[in-house]
Scaffold this motif. Structure first.
Motif, PDB file in Angstrom:
ATOM      1  N   GLU A 139       0.820  -1.217   0.000  1.00 20.03           N
ATOM      2  CA  GLU A 139       0.000   0.000   0.000  1.00 20.03           C
ATOM      3  C   GLU A 139       0.854   1.268   0.000  1.00 20.03           C
ATOM      4  OE1 GLU A 139       0.957  -0.616   4.351  1.00 20.03           O
ATOM      5  OE2 GLU A 139       0.742  -1.830   2.539  1.00 20.03           O
ATOM      6  N   VAL A 140       2.176   1.110   0.185  1.00 21.13           N
ATOM      7  CA  VAL A 140       3.079   2.257   0.246  1.00 21.13           C
ATOM      8  C   VAL A 140       3.892   2.350  -1.035  1.00 21.13           C
ATOM      9  CG1 VAL A 140       5.012   3.333   1.480  1.00 21.13           C
ATOM     10  CG2 VAL A 140       3.238   2.106   2.762  1.00 21.13           C
ATOM     11  N   THR A 141       3.918   3.524  -1.623  1.00 22.18           N
ATOM     12  CA  THR A 141       4.707   3.772  -2.830  1.00 22.18           C
ATOM     13  C   THR A 141       6.154   4.079  -2.458  1.00 22.18           C
ATOM     14  OG1 THR A 141       2.786   4.653  -4.009  1.00 22.18           O
ATOM     15  CG2 THR A 141       4.965   5.254  -4.869  1.00 22.18           C
ATOM     16  N   LEU A 142       7.087   3.449  -3.155  1.00 23.96           N
ATOM     17  CA  LEU A 142       8.513   3.719  -2.962  1.00 23.96           C
ATOM     18  C   LEU A 142       9.068   4.433  -4.167  1.00 23.96           C
ATOM     19  CD1 LEU A 142      11.348   3.349  -1.628  1.00 23.96           C
ATOM     20  CD2 LEU A 142      11.460   1.132  -2.814  1.00 23.96           C
ATOM     21  N   GLU A 143       9.819   5.497  -3.924  1.00 25.97           N
ATOM     22  CA  GLU A 143      10.571   6.134  -4.994  1.00 25.97           C
ATOM     23  C   GLU A 143      12.006   6.332  -4.538  1.00 25.97           C
ATOM     24  OE1 GLU A 143       9.116  10.004  -6.019  1.00 25.97           O
ATOM     25  OE2 GLU A 143       9.890  10.947  -4.203  1.00 25.97           O
ATOM     26  N   HIS A 144      12.941   6.279  -5.490  1.00 32.06           N
ATOM     27  CA  HIS A 144      14.348   6.525  -5.216  1.00 32.06           C
ATOM     28  C   HIS A 144      14.729   7.893  -5.784  1.00 32.06           C
ATOM     29  CE1 HIS A 144      14.835   2.331  -4.066  1.00 32.06           C
ATOM     30  NE2 HIS A 144      14.256   1.976  -5.199  1.00 32.06           N
ATOM     31  N   ILE A 145      15.623   8.573  -5.075  1.00 31.82           N
ATOM     32  CA  ILE A 145      16.104   9.855  -5.559  1.00 31.82           C
ATOM     33  C   ILE A 145      17.557  10.011  -5.137  1.00 31.82           C
ATOM     34  CG2 ILE A 145      15.281  11.088  -3.519  1.00 31.82           C
ATOM     35  CD1 ILE A 145      14.628  13.465  -5.350  1.00 31.82           C
ATOM     36  N   LEU A 146      18.384  10.512  -6.023  1.00 29.35           N
ATOM     37  CA  LEU A 146      19.782  10.767  -5.697  1.00 29.35           C
ATOM     38  C   LEU A 146      19.881  11.989  -4.782  1.00 29.35           C
ATOM     39  CD1 LEU A 146      21.462  10.157  -9.168  1.00 29.35           C
ATOM     40  CD2 LEU A 146      21.308   8.579  -7.240  1.00 29.35           C
ATOM     41  N   VAL A 147      20.855  11.966  -3.889  1.00 30.45           N
ATOM     42  CA  VAL A 147      20.909  12.971  -2.844  1.00 30.45           C
ATOM     43  C   VAL A 147      21.060  14.382  -3.391  1.00 30.45           C
ATOM     44  CG1 VAL A 147      23.407  12.677  -2.499  1.00 30.45           C
ATOM     45  CG2 VAL A 147      21.975  13.568  -0.640  1.00 30.45           C
ATOM     46  N   ASP A 148      21.782  14.563  -4.486  1.00 27.24           N
ATOM     47  CA  ASP A 148      21.942  15.912  -5.021  1.00 27.24           C
ATOM     48  C   ASP A 148      20.617  16.435  -5.576  1.00 27.24           C
ATOM     49  OD1 ASP A 148      22.314  13.811  -6.768  1.00 27.24           O
ATOM     50  OD2 ASP A 148      23.997  14.687  -7.832  1.00 27.24           O
ATOM     51  N   ASN A 149      19.848  15.556  -6.223  1.00 27.14           N
ATOM     52  CA  ASN A 149      18.523  15.959  -6.696  1.00 27.14           C
ATOM     53  C   ASN A 149      17.580  16.202  -5.522  1.00 27.14           C
ATOM     54  OD1 ASN A 149      16.417  16.506  -8.505  1.00 27.14           O
ATOM     55  ND2 ASN A 149      15.815  14.363  -8.625  1.00 27.14           N
ATOM     56  N   ALA A 150      17.690  15.389  -4.475  1.00 29.68           N
ATOM     57  CA  ALA A 150      16.851  15.577  -3.292  1.00 29.68           C
ATOM     58  C   ALA A 150      17.076  16.953  -2.683  1.00 29.68           C
ATOM     59  CB  ALA A 150      17.150  14.491  -2.262  1.00 29.68           C
ATOM     60  N   ALA A 151      18.337  17.391  -2.622  1.00 29.17           N
ATOM     61  CA  ALA A 151      18.652  18.704  -2.065  1.00 29.17           C
ATOM     62  C   ALA A 151      17.964  19.812  -2.856  1.00 29.17           C
ATOM     63  CB  ALA A 151      20.163  18.915  -2.045  1.00 29.17           C
ATOM     64  N   MET A 152      17.889  19.631  -4.167  1.00 29.31           N
ATOM     65  CA  MET A 152      17.216  20.631  -5.004  1.00 29.31           C
ATOM     66  C   MET A 152      15.704  20.562  -4.834  1.00 29.31           C
ATOM     67  SD  MET A 152      17.362  21.138  -9.148  1.00 29.31           S
ATOM     68  CE  MET A 152      16.554  19.562  -9.482  1.00 29.31           C
ATOM     69  N   GLN A 153      15.152  19.350  -4.813  1.00 28.70           N
ATOM     70  CA  GLN A 153      13.698  19.202  -4.770  1.00 28.70           C
ATOM     71  C   GLN A 153      13.098  19.656  -3.446  1.00 28.70           C
ATOM     72  OE1 GLN A 153      11.805  18.471  -7.308  1.00 28.70           O
ATOM     73  NE2 GLN A 153      13.550  18.128  -8.678  1.00 28.70           N
ATOM     74  N   ILE A 154      13.847  19.535  -2.341  1.00 24.09           N
ATOM     75  CA  ILE A 154      13.341  19.998  -1.045  1.00 24.09           C
ATOM     76  C   ILE A 154      13.047  21.495  -1.083  1.00 24.09           C
ATOM     77  CG2 ILE A 154      14.072  20.467   1.343  1.00 24.09           C
ATOM     78  CD1 ILE A 154      15.415  17.691   1.294  1.00 24.09           C
ATOM     79  N   ILE A 155      13.818  22.232  -1.856  1.00 23.43           N
ATOM     80  CA  ILE A 155      13.602  23.672  -1.994  1.00 23.43           C
ATOM     81  C   ILE A 155      12.639  23.977  -3.136  1.00 23.43           C
ATOM     82  CG2 ILE A 155      14.741  25.884  -2.468  1.00 23.43           C
ATOM     83  CD1 ILE A 155      15.365  24.626   0.278  1.00 23.43           C
ATOM     84  N   ARG A 156      12.751  23.235  -4.211  1.00 24.57           N
ATOM     85  CA  ARG A 156      11.949  23.512  -5.402  1.00 24.57           C
ATOM     86  C   ARG A 156      10.497  23.069  -5.258  1.00 24.57           C
ATOM     87  NH1 ARG A 156      10.630  20.538  -9.957  1.00 24.57           N
ATOM     88  NH2 ARG A 156      10.323  21.746 -11.876  1.00 24.57           N
ATOM     89  N   ASN A 157      10.296  21.856  -4.710  1.00 24.28           N
ATOM     90  CA  ASN A 157       8.941  21.292  -4.637  1.00 24.28           C
ATOM     91  C   ASN A 157       8.814  20.374  -3.425  1.00 24.28           C
ATOM     92  OD1 ASN A 157       6.348  20.422  -5.186  1.00 24.28           O
ATOM     93  ND2 ASN A 157       6.999  18.908  -6.702  1.00 24.28           N
ATOM     94  N   PRO A 158       8.855  20.915  -2.212  1.00 26.87           N
ATOM     95  CA  PRO A 158       8.835  20.070  -1.020  1.00 26.87           C
ATOM     96  C   PRO A 158       7.520  19.324  -0.809  1.00 26.87           C
ATOM     97  CG  PRO A 158       8.677  22.382  -0.417  1.00 26.87           C
ATOM     98  CD  PRO A 158       8.988  22.346  -1.873  1.00 26.87           C
ATOM     99  N   LYS A 159       6.434  19.769  -1.439  1.00 26.53           N
ATOM    100  CA  LYS A 159       5.145  19.118  -1.241  1.00 26.53           C
ATOM    101  C   LYS A 159       5.113  17.690  -1.770  1.00 26.53           C
ATOM    102  CE  LYS A 159       2.454  23.392  -1.268  1.00 26.53           C
ATOM    103  NZ  LYS A 159       1.367  24.163  -1.912  1.00 26.53           N
TER     104      LYS A 159
END
Length: 370
Positions: free
Chosen positions: A214-234
Motif C-alpha cells: 500500500e506504500v509507494t517507494l521512490e528513489h532519488i539521488l541525494v543531489d537531486n533531493a537537495a534541489m527538490q526539497i527547496i523547489r517542490n517540497p510538497k
C-alpha cells in the motif's frame, strides 16, 4: 502517569532551551495530572571540563534508567582544538551507540504564521508535512578506520563509509511503517550511481517495499533531493536516508519553517529509552543572553509525550499552544519580522506555558488545529 526523564542540557543554549521543555512538561503534568521526574546529567563540552570525558559513565547509567532522555545541544569553539576523542560531539555519537538509537525522526511542518520568516514563497511551502527518517548509528560518522595517513609520500586523511544489511533494513522498515500511517509514500535518498553502500541501500529498500504494497517507494539521488526539497517540497511524505545525507538534508529542510530553532527530533531504539532533542546547535554567539528559540526543544518534548509515553492529547495540547502563541505574533529573534511581538527565550516559554494552563482557551485552540 509517572515518568522519569533524564535531562542533558549540554553546551551553549542547551540549558536555556531544555529549561523551556521542562517548564512545558511541568505545565502538562499539572494540567493533565501526570508526574514527570527530572534528573540531570552532563554531556559534551561541560562534561569534558568537569569529568575529562564528553560522556561520563554516570550519564550513560542515568539515561538507561530513565523512561526518556531530553538533550539540549553540544559543542562550541572553546573545544575546537582539543584531542578528537575528547571533542563534545563524541559524547553525542557515543550516547547514540550506548542507547542503540538507530533512527532519527525529524518532522518539518508548515506554520502559517511564520510564512514570512521563510525565504521560500508561501505557495511552495504551504501545508508542508515531511518526516525525515535518518539512520543514526552507521555510515561515515562511525566507520573505521578513520585516521590521518600518508599515501605516496603525501599527508592525507581517511574516513570509512560502511553499512551492514541489518542497519539498513531496520531504518528502512521503520520508514515504511511510519508511511503506512501517513500519506503512504516513502522517498529513499541515496547516491547509488557512485557508492556501493547506496546500491546495497537501494536493493534493501526494494525488498522491504514488497512487504508494504500500500506504500509507494521512490528513489532519488541525494543531489537531486537537495534541489527538490527547496523547489517542490510538497512531493515528499516520509524521506529515509543514511546518516550523513540525513544530517544535511534535514537541516536544509528547516528553511521551510524559517529557522533551525523550530525543528524537533526523536531518536528511537529497539530496546532502550528514546532521546529527544532540537536539531539546532549550541549557538555560542547568543548563549546566556536569553535570546534562543526554545520551540524546537518544546516540540521535542511534545514528541516525547506522543511517542514514548502515548499521551496524544497532551502532545496535541503542546503543539496547539505553540501554534496559538505564534499566531498571536510572539517571536524570538530568529523568526522575528516587522510587526511581530519580539520576545526573549523565557518570555516565549511563559507564553506557551500559560496557554497550556488556560483550559478553556486550550480546548478552543485544539478544536481549531484538529
Amino acid at each position: 502517569m509517572e515518568k522519569r526523564i533524564a535531562v542533558l542540557p549540554g553546551d551553549g543554549i542547551g540549558k536555556e532551551v531544555t529549561n523551556g521543555a521542562i517548564a512545558v512538561l511541568q505545565a502538562v503534568g499539572e494540567r493533565f495530572n501526570h508526574q514527570f521526574h527530572f534528573s540531570f546529567g552532563r554531556i559534551g563540552g561541560n562534561a569534558v571540563d568537569t569529568d575529562g570525558t564528553p560522556l561520563p559513565d554516570e550519564t550513560i547509567a542515568l539515561c538507561k534508567e530513565s523512561d526518556a532522555v531530553l538533550l539540549g545541544a553540544v559543542g562550541g569553539p572553546k573545544w575546537d582544538n582539543i584531542a578528537v576523542e575528547l571533542r563534545p560531539e563524541q559524547g553525542l555519537l557515543k550516547i547514540r551507540k550506548e542507547l542503540e538509537l538507530y533512527g532519527n525522526l525529524r518532522p518539518t511542518l508548515y506554520y502559517g504564521s511564520l510564512a514570512d520568516a521563510s525565504p521560500l514563497r508561501k505557495e511552495i511551502i504551504e501545508d508542508i508535512d515531511i518526516l525525515m527518517v535518518r539512520e543514526l548509528t552507521g555510515g561515515i560518522y562511525f566507520g573505521t578506520p578513520r585516521e590521518r595517513t600518508m599515501r605516496d609520500g603525501e599527508p592525507g586523511a581517511l574516513d570509512t563509509l560502511y553499512y551492514s544489511r541489518r542497519e539498513i533494513e531496520r531504518v528502512i522498515r521503520t520508514a515504511f511503517e511510519l508511511a503506512s500511517t501517513r500519506r503512504k509514500k516513502v522517498t529513499s535518498v541515496d547516491k547509488a550511481n557512485v557508492l556501493e553502500t547506496s546500491r546495497l541501500w537501494r536493493e534493501v529498500a526494494e525488498e522491504i517495499a514488497k512487504e508494504f504494497p500500500e506504500v509507494t517507494l521512490e528513489h532519488i539521488l541525494v543531489d537531486n533531493a537537495a534541489m527538490q526539497i527547496i523547489r517542490n517540497p510538497k512531493q515528499f511524505d516520509v524521506v529515509v536516508t543514511e546518516n550523513m545525507f540525513g544530517d544535511i538534508l534535514s537541516d536544509e529542510a528547516s528553511v521551510i519553517t524559517g529557522s533551525l530553532g523550530m525543528q524537533p527530533s526523536a531518536s528511537i531504539s529497539e530496546n532502550g529509552p528514546y532521546l529527544y532533542e532540537p536539531i539546532h546547535g549550541t549557538a555560542p554567539d547568543i548563549a546566556g543572553q536569553n535570546l534562543a528559540n526554545p520551540i524546537g526543544a518544546i516540540m521535542s518534548a511534545a514528541m516525547m509525550l506522543r511517542v514514548s509515553f502515548g499521551l496524544t492529547e497532551e502532545a496535541d495540547a503542546v503543539e496547539a499552544a505553540v501554534n496559538q502563541v505564534l499566531d498571536s505574533g510572539y517571536r524570538t529573534g530568529d523568526i522575528a519580522f516587522e510587526g511581530c511581538k519580539r520576545v526573549s527565550t523565557t518570555e516565549m516559554i511563559d507564553e506557551i506555558k500559560a496557554t497550556i494552563m488556560d483550559t478553556d482557551a486550550l480546548l478552543k485552540i485544539q478544536n481549531c488545529y484538529s
